[in-house]
Motif scaffolding. Structure first.
Motif, PDB file in Angstrom:
ATOM      1  N   GLY A  19     -22.168  25.932  64.806  1.00 26.30           N
ATOM      2  CA  GLY A  19     -23.553  25.528  64.677  1.00 26.30           C
ATOM      3  C   GLY A  19     -23.668  24.122  64.143  1.00 26.30           C
ATOM      4  N   ALA A  20     -24.866  23.731  63.802  1.00 23.70           N
ATOM      5  CA  ALA A  20     -25.137  22.390  63.281  1.00 23.70           C
ATOM      6  C   ALA A  20     -25.958  22.497  62.008  1.00 23.70           C
ATOM      7  CB  ALA A  20     -25.892  21.566  64.322  1.00 23.70           C
ATOM      8  N   TRP A  21     -25.673  21.624  61.057  1.00 17.79           N
ATOM      9  CA  TRP A  21     -26.413  21.586  59.791  1.00 17.79           C
ATOM     10  C   TRP A  21     -27.566  20.597  59.888  1.00 17.79           C
ATOM     11  CZ3 TRP A  21     -25.670  24.754  55.682  1.00 17.79           C
ATOM     12  CH2 TRP A  21     -24.475  25.489  55.639  1.00 17.79           C
ATOM     13  N   VAL A  22     -28.674  20.942  59.251  1.00 19.25           N
ATOM     14  CA  VAL A  22     -29.856  20.085  59.145  1.00 19.25           C
ATOM     15  C   VAL A  22     -30.215  19.990  57.670  1.00 19.25           C
ATOM     16  CG1 VAL A  22     -32.298  19.806  59.748  1.00 19.25           C
ATOM     17  CG2 VAL A  22     -30.713  20.828  61.404  1.00 19.25           C
ATOM     18  N   PHE A  23     -30.468  18.768  57.187  1.00  9.32           N
ATOM     19  CA  PHE A  23     -30.843  18.563  55.777  1.00  9.32           C
ATOM     20  C   PHE A  23     -32.319  18.218  55.686  1.00  9.32           C
ATOM     21  CE2 PHE A  23     -31.432  15.689  52.112  1.00  9.32           C
ATOM     22  CZ  PHE A  23     -30.992  16.527  51.090  1.00  9.32           C
ATOM     23  N   GLY A  24     -33.040  18.957  54.834  1.00  6.97           N
ATOM     24  CA  GLY A  24     -34.454  18.694  54.585  1.00  6.97           C
ATOM     25  C   GLY A  24     -34.700  18.325  53.140  1.00  6.97           C
ATOM     26  N   ARG A  39     -28.660  29.081  54.620  1.00 10.83           N
ATOM     27  CA  ARG A  39     -29.516  28.120  53.913  1.00 10.83           C
ATOM     28  C   ARG A  39     -28.892  27.892  52.544  1.00 10.83           C
ATOM     29  NH1 ARG A  39     -35.960  28.621  52.954  1.00 10.83           N
ATOM     30  NH2 ARG A  39     -36.117  27.150  51.250  1.00 10.83           N
ATOM     31  N   SER A  40     -28.869  26.636  52.105  1.00  6.48           N
ATOM     32  CA  SER A  40     -28.288  26.329  50.807  1.00  6.48           C
ATOM     33  C   SER A  40     -28.976  25.114  50.206  1.00  6.48           C
ATOM     34  CB  SER A  40     -26.793  26.029  50.960  1.00  6.48           C
ATOM     35  OG  SER A  40     -26.232  25.606  49.721  1.00  6.48           O
ATOM     36  N   SER A  41     -29.100  25.122  48.896  1.00  4.97           N
ATOM     37  CA  SER A  41     -29.472  23.899  48.198  1.00  4.97           C
ATOM     38  C   SER A  41     -28.364  22.887  48.439  1.00  4.97           C
ATOM     39  CB  SER A  41     -29.629  24.178  46.707  1.00  4.97           C
ATOM     40  OG  SER A  41     -29.955  23.007  45.999  1.00  4.97           O
ATOM     41  N   ALA A  42     -28.735  21.607  48.551  1.00  2.32           N
ATOM     42  CA  ALA A  42     -27.740  20.584  48.871  1.00  2.32           C
ATOM     43  C   ALA A  42     -28.141  19.247  48.264  1.00  2.32           C
ATOM     44  CB  ALA A  42     -27.598  20.444  50.387  1.00  2.32           C
ATOM     45  N   ILE A  43     -27.149  18.410  48.048  1.00  2.43           N
ATOM     46  CA  ILE A  43     -27.400  17.066  47.508  1.00  2.43           C
ATOM     47  C   ILE A  43     -26.871  16.032  48.492  1.00  2.43           C
ATOM     48  CG2 ILE A  43     -26.855  15.430  45.670  1.00  2.43           C
ATOM     49  CD1 ILE A  43     -26.649  17.768  43.755  1.00  2.43           C
ATOM     50  N   GLY A  79     -32.040  18.625  48.186  1.00  2.00           N
ATOM     51  CA  GLY A  79     -32.862  19.210  49.227  1.00  2.00           C
ATOM     52  C   GLY A  79     -32.289  20.536  49.671  1.00  2.00           C
ATOM     53  N   THR A  80     -32.534  20.884  50.921  1.00  2.00           N
ATOM     54  CA  THR A  80     -32.066  22.149  51.484  1.00  2.00           C
ATOM     55  C   THR A  80     -31.341  21.879  52.793  1.00  2.00           C
ATOM     56  OG1 THR A  80     -33.947  23.310  50.507  1.00  2.00           O
ATOM     57  CG2 THR A  80     -32.766  24.439  52.270  1.00  2.00           C
ATOM     58  N   ALA A  81     -30.173  22.501  52.955  1.00  2.00           N
ATOM     59  CA  ALA A  81     -29.409  22.386  54.194  1.00  2.00           C
ATOM     60  C   ALA A  81     -29.457  23.722  54.927  1.00  2.00           C
ATOM     61  CB  ALA A  81     -27.968  21.987  53.905  1.00  2.00           C
ATOM     62  N   TYR A  82     -29.626  23.645  56.232  1.00  2.54           N
ATOM     63  CA  TYR A  82     -29.691  24.835  57.084  1.00  2.54           C
ATOM     64  C   TYR A  82     -28.595  24.750  58.138  1.00  2.54           C
ATOM     65  CZ  TYR A  82     -34.490  25.038  55.279  1.00  2.54           C
ATOM     66  OH  TYR A  82     -35.600  25.075  54.474  1.00  2.54           O
ATOM     67  N   LEU A  83     -27.902  25.849  58.331  1.00  4.08           N
ATOM     68  CA  LEU A  83     -26.944  25.943  59.425  1.00  4.08           C
ATOM     69  C   LEU A  83     -27.629  26.641  60.592  1.00  4.08           C
ATOM     70  CD1 LEU A  83     -24.102  25.623  60.614  1.00  4.08           C
ATOM     71  CD2 LEU A  83     -23.510  27.829  59.557  1.00  4.08           C
ATOM     72  N   VAL A  84     -27.716  25.951  61.714  1.00  3.98           N
ATOM     73  CA  VAL A  84     -28.355  26.471  62.920  1.00  3.98           C
ATOM     74  C   VAL A  84     -27.264  26.928  63.890  1.00  3.98           C
ATOM     75  CG1 VAL A  84     -29.862  25.897  64.870  1.00  3.98           C
ATOM     76  CG2 VAL A  84     -30.301  24.901  62.607  1.00  3.98           C
ATOM     77  N   ARG A 110     -25.957  11.119  60.773  1.00  5.69           N
ATOM     78  CA  ARG A 110     -25.067  12.140  60.232  1.00  5.69           C
ATOM     79  C   ARG A 110     -24.688  11.692  58.832  1.00  5.69           C
ATOM     80  NH1 ARG A 110     -20.452  13.577  64.587  1.00  5.69           N
ATOM     81  NH2 ARG A 110     -20.837  11.574  65.541  1.00  5.69           N
ATOM     82  N   ARG A 111     -24.861  12.577  57.892  1.00  2.95           N
ATOM     83  CA  ARG A 111     -24.456  12.284  56.524  1.00  2.95           C
ATOM     84  C   ARG A 111     -23.826  13.530  55.925  1.00  2.95           C
ATOM     85  NH1 ARG A 111     -25.174   8.001  58.238  1.00  2.95           N
ATOM     86  NH2 ARG A 111     -26.382   6.263  57.392  1.00  2.95           N
ATOM     87  N   THR A 112     -22.896  13.320  55.024  1.00  6.62           N
ATOM     88  CA  THR A 112     -22.279  14.433  54.322  1.00  6.62           C
ATOM     89  C   THR A 112     -23.164  14.843  53.160  1.00  6.62           C
ATOM     90  OG1 THR A 112     -20.065  13.691  54.931  1.00  6.62           O
ATOM     91  CG2 THR A 112     -20.240  15.180  53.043  1.00  6.62           C
ATOM     92  N   VAL A 113     -23.446  16.142  53.079  1.00 13.42           N
ATOM     93  CA  VAL A 113     -24.191  16.687  51.945  1.00 13.42           C
ATOM     94  C   VAL A 113     -23.298  17.712  51.245  1.00 13.42           C
ATOM     95  CG1 VAL A 113     -26.442  16.297  53.035  1.00 13.42           C
ATOM     96  CG2 VAL A 113     -25.321  18.521  53.307  1.00 13.42           C
ATOM     97  N   ARG A 114     -23.516  17.874  49.942  1.00 14.55           N
ATOM     98  CA  ARG A 114     -22.741  18.842  49.166  1.00 14.55           C
ATOM     99  C   ARG A 114     -23.591  20.073  48.909  1.00 14.55           C
ATOM    100  NH1 ARG A 114     -22.342  19.467  43.776  1.00 14.55           N
ATOM    101  NH2 ARG A 114     -23.160  17.396  43.379  1.00 14.55           N
ATOM    102  N   LEU A 115     -23.100  21.230  49.342  1.00 14.61           N
ATOM    103  CA  LEU A 115     -23.806  22.486  49.162  1.00 14.61           C
ATOM    104  C   LEU A 115     -23.579  23.040  47.762  1.00 14.61           C
ATOM    105  CD1 LEU A 115     -22.969  24.228  52.575  1.00 14.61           C
ATOM    106  CD2 LEU A 115     -24.800  22.596  52.051  1.00 14.61           C
ATOM    107  N   THR A 116     -24.382  24.016  47.370  1.00 11.76           N
ATOM    108  CA  THR A 116     -24.296  24.615  46.047  1.00 11.76           C
ATOM    109  C   THR A 116     -22.904  25.140  45.747  1.00 11.76           C
ATOM    110  OG1 THR A 116     -26.606  25.270  46.236  1.00 11.76           O
ATOM    111  CG2 THR A 116     -25.336  26.348  44.530  1.00 11.76           C
TER     112      THR A 116
END
Length: 195
Positions: A19-24, A39-43, A79-84, A110-116
């Motif tokens: 899948g693909a991750w989306v950061f909001g 779904r995960s909190s992300a920075i 923010g919040t990251a979602y895996l679609v 594309r950016r790297t985000v760190r999940l919880t």
């Protein structure tokens, strides 16, 4: 497109084929509007949440612009990251383009985000296009409050957007003092009180 062509609507560029991750960082945090499998909190480091884009569609008009959030350079943002799921990606990508890009004020990246849980994942992120005519830049809190107060677009009053943001950030345990101060100023202006 900042090298995001391989993360396109055809489903290519998926995260390991899963899948693909989306950061909001704004309304996507509480109202994604699409199906996701995780779904995960992300920075995200290197960008910060800011009312830095004139809104002439969702929260304002060309005659009376409001302000919407963007990712301004500097700092970090929670923010919040979602895996679609891969099978859902073409539909979700099309939805995101319609929702996030009505006037093309963002740059897909594309950016790297760190999940919880500590994982680092590559994610679709909508960065503010600082060369776009709707880029507002670093406005004072007073000017932001003036623009937000009374502005209304297709998605409703600009004040509601700010109120939702602050409320949902608090629910997520995120204290964004600049946004909270801005909400106080907007509410005072709406009542006709001095800021």
């Amino acid at each position: 497109m900042d090298g995001f062509a391989d993360f396109s609507s055809d489903g290519s560029g998926m995260a390991g084929g899963n899948g693909a991750w989306v950061f909001g960082y704004g309304s996507l945090m509480w109202r994604p509007g699409f199906s996701y499998v995780e779904r995960s909190s992300a920075i995200l480091h290197g960008r910060r949440r800011a009312f830095c884009i004139y809104s002439v569609h969702h929260r304002g008009t060309y005659e009376r612009p409001g302000l919407v959030l963007g990712l301004a350079p500097g700092g970090a943002v929670r923010g919040t990251a979602y895996l679609v799921a891969e099978a859902d990606w073409p539909e979700v990508y099309a939805y995101l383009m319609e929702r996030e890009q009505p006037t093309e004020t963002y740059v897909e990246a594309r950016r790297t985000v760190r999940l919880t849980d500590g994982r680092r994942v590559e994610s679709l992120v909508f960065l503010s296009d600082v060369s776009h005519p709707q880029w507002a830049g670093a406005l004072s809190l007073e000017r932001q409050a003036e623009l937000i107060t009374g502005a209304v677009g297709l998605s409703g009053p600009n004040e509601d957007y700010l109120r939702d943001l602050v409320g949902h950030l608090r629910e997520a345990g995120v204290r964004d003092r600049a946004m909270e101060d801005l909400l106080v100023r907007v509410e005072r202006q709406a009542l006709g009180s001095p800021t």
